[in-house]
Design a protein around this motif. Structure first.
Motif, PDB file in Angstrom:
ATOM      1  N   GLU A  95       0.836  -1.190   0.000  1.00 51.26           N
ATOM      2  CA  GLU A  95       0.000   0.000   0.000  1.00 51.26           C
ATOM      3  C   GLU A  95       0.879   1.251   0.000  1.00 51.26           C
ATOM      4  O   GLU A  95       1.939   1.285   0.615  1.00 51.26           O
ATOM      5  CB  GLU A  95      -0.915   0.009   1.227  1.00 51.26           C
ATOM      6  N   SER A  96       0.440   2.267  -0.685  1.00 50.99           N
ATOM      7  CA  SER A  96       1.212   3.503  -0.787  1.00 50.99           C
ATOM      8  C   SER A  96       1.296   4.211   0.556  1.00 50.99           C
ATOM      9  O   SER A  96       0.373   4.163   1.367  1.00 50.99           O
ATOM     10  CB  SER A  96       0.581   4.438  -1.816  1.00 50.99           C
ATOM     11  N   THR A  97       2.420   4.877   0.771  1.00 53.05           N
ATOM     12  CA  THR A  97       2.638   5.716   1.950  1.00 53.05           C
ATOM     13  C   THR A  97       3.042   7.107   1.478  1.00 53.05           C
ATOM     14  O   THR A  97       3.209   7.354   0.275  1.00 53.05           O
ATOM     15  CB  THR A  97       3.737   5.142   2.853  1.00 53.05           C
ATOM     16  N   THR A  98       3.219   8.002   2.417  1.00 54.68           N
ATOM     17  CA  THR A  98       3.610   9.368   2.059  1.00 54.68           C
ATOM     18  C   THR A  98       5.033   9.430   1.493  1.00 54.68           C
ATOM     19  O   THR A  98       5.448  10.479   1.003  1.00 54.68           O
ATOM     20  CB  THR A  98       3.514  10.295   3.270  1.00 54.68           C
ATOM     21  N   LYS A  99       5.756   8.312   1.534  1.00 57.11           N
ATOM     22  CA  LYS A  99       7.090   8.270   0.936  1.00 57.11           C
ATOM     23  C   LYS A  99       7.043   7.898  -0.544  1.00 57.11           C
ATOM     24  O   LYS A  99       8.074   7.924  -1.227  1.00 57.11           O
ATOM     25  CB  LYS A  99       7.971   7.270   1.687  1.00 57.11           C
ATOM     26  N   THR A 146      -3.183   7.824  -0.358  1.00 64.39           N
ATOM     27  CA  THR A 146      -2.365   7.094   0.616  1.00 64.39           C
ATOM     28  C   THR A 146      -3.087   5.811   0.990  1.00 64.39           C
ATOM     29  O   THR A 146      -4.266   5.821   1.334  1.00 64.39           O
ATOM     30  CB  THR A 146      -2.122   7.947   1.867  1.00 64.39           C
ATOM     31  N   GLY A 147      -2.378   4.691   0.878  1.00 62.84           N
ATOM     32  CA  GLY A 147      -2.981   3.398   1.192  1.00 62.84           C
ATOM     33  C   GLY A 147      -3.517   2.657  -0.015  1.00 62.84           C
ATOM     34  O   GLY A 147      -4.116   1.592   0.131  1.00 62.84           O
TER      35      GLY A 147
END
Length: 338
Positions: A95-99, A146-147
């Motif tokens: 899952e995507s993160t803020t990075k 995000t996510g």
């Protein structure tokens, strides 16, 4: 450093931004885009009377990043007090993160009327990337992405308090009380570099010396020779990266530090601001000296640039610090290209 000329990007995957990034006609930093324009702050939004939530939004059709989904609102208005999301097609992987940088195609709607205000599938548009850690992204847009997972189709809302606030954005048809609805297909996601590493080569003879006494996450020290500045743009790759090659038309994420040849004074530095910058490259949105040199470099590279006025801000200069005769020196660390 800002764009070489003002750029309204009401096209950029949202209608949510004025795309300004490192490289414009002003040497101060900044940056906004339909997806990039700092999100609103203040009290939470109050849903409109009789409003429904994200469950009222459906989308059908193949997820092939070529065919636009058919999006329907079973009820209106869609209005929420916070960012809410619904997975329409399940993806896979992390899952995507803020990075992360997330690559998407998206359609943007006014949740009150259901009207399409921006279509990332229209002719001439392609996938667009957004680094979720950018401080200039619309807050609700970054939260909604995000996510997410690769291959996912997601719908999410952006209430005024997480979007354009009480001002709205009349340029794209969003009023002060309108919740934005985004339907996004996620093609890919990846983490950007946080710093450039490797053994740094010495600067070529006659060019400024570059040192990083506090390491690659802090601004460098640039020592300019006490000689006449070059009359043409000079470049040197101090560290050769091993990442993808930067292509014309991509957005790059970079740390950069700019000083004047005449006295070594700093006129702009993303390192000093504490965050990298994102900007389109090779398409006339930054000064010519950047477009001419950074396309073709590899992600993970550190590049030294010496740019005379003709490839910089021209005879008019820029602001109070850069005159029309000033040669510019940049150290650029390329952290991503998307």
């Amino acid at each position: 450093m800002r764009l070489s000329r003002p750029a309204l990007a009401i096209a950029a995957t949202l209608g949510l931004s004025l795309l300004a990034a490192c490289g414009s006609s002003s040497p101060t930093s900044g940056g906004t885009s339909t997806a990039t324009q700092s999100g609103a702050t203040g009290t939470a939004s109050t849903p409109l009377p009789g409003a429904v939530g994200i469950d009222a939004v459906t989308a059908t059709g193949p997820l092939d990043f070529t065919t636009a989904p058919k999006v329907d609102f079973t009820k209106k208005p869609v209005s929420t007090s916070e960012v809410t999301s619904k997975v329409l097609v399940q993806g896979s992987g992390p899952e995507s993160t803020t990075k992360d940088t997330v690559i998407i195609r998206a359609q943007i709607f006014n949740g009150t009327s259901g009207k399409l205000v921006d279509n990332g599938y229209e002719k001439g548009r392609t996938t667009e990337g957004f680094r979720l850690g950018r401080t200039d992204l619309i807050k609700g847009f970054a939260k909604g992405l995000t996510g997410v997972q690769k291959g996912e189709r997601v719908a999410f809302t952006i209430p005024p308090s997480e979007g354009f606030g009480t001002a709205g954005n009349q340029n794209i048809g969003i009023g002060p009380n309108d919740t934005i609805v985004v339907v996004a297909d996620v093609k890919d996601l990846h983490a950007s570099l946080t710093e450039v590493t490797g053994n740094q080569a010495p600067s070529p003879a006659g060019l400024p010396k570059v040192e990083f006494p506090k390491g690659p996450t802090q601004a460098p020290t640039v020592t300019v020779p006490k000689t006449a500045a070059p009359t043409k743009t000079e470049q040197a790759t101090l560290i050769e990266g091993s990442g993808p090659t930067v292509q014309k038309g991509q957005t790059i994420t970079a740390q950069y530090h700019g000083v004047l040849w005449k006295d070594g004074s700093v006129f702009d530095s993303s390192w000093q601001r504490g965050a990298p910058a994102d900007f389109p490259i090779g398409v006339g949105q930054v000064i010519p000296g950047w477009d001419k040199t950074l396309v073709g470099k590899k992600v993970g590279s550190r590049v030294l640039l010496v740019i005379p006025p003709a490839d910089g801000y021209g005879s008019q200069g820029m602001g109070d610090k850069i005159s029309g005769t000033d040669t510019l020196v940049f150290v650029v660390d390329i952290l991503d290209a998307y």
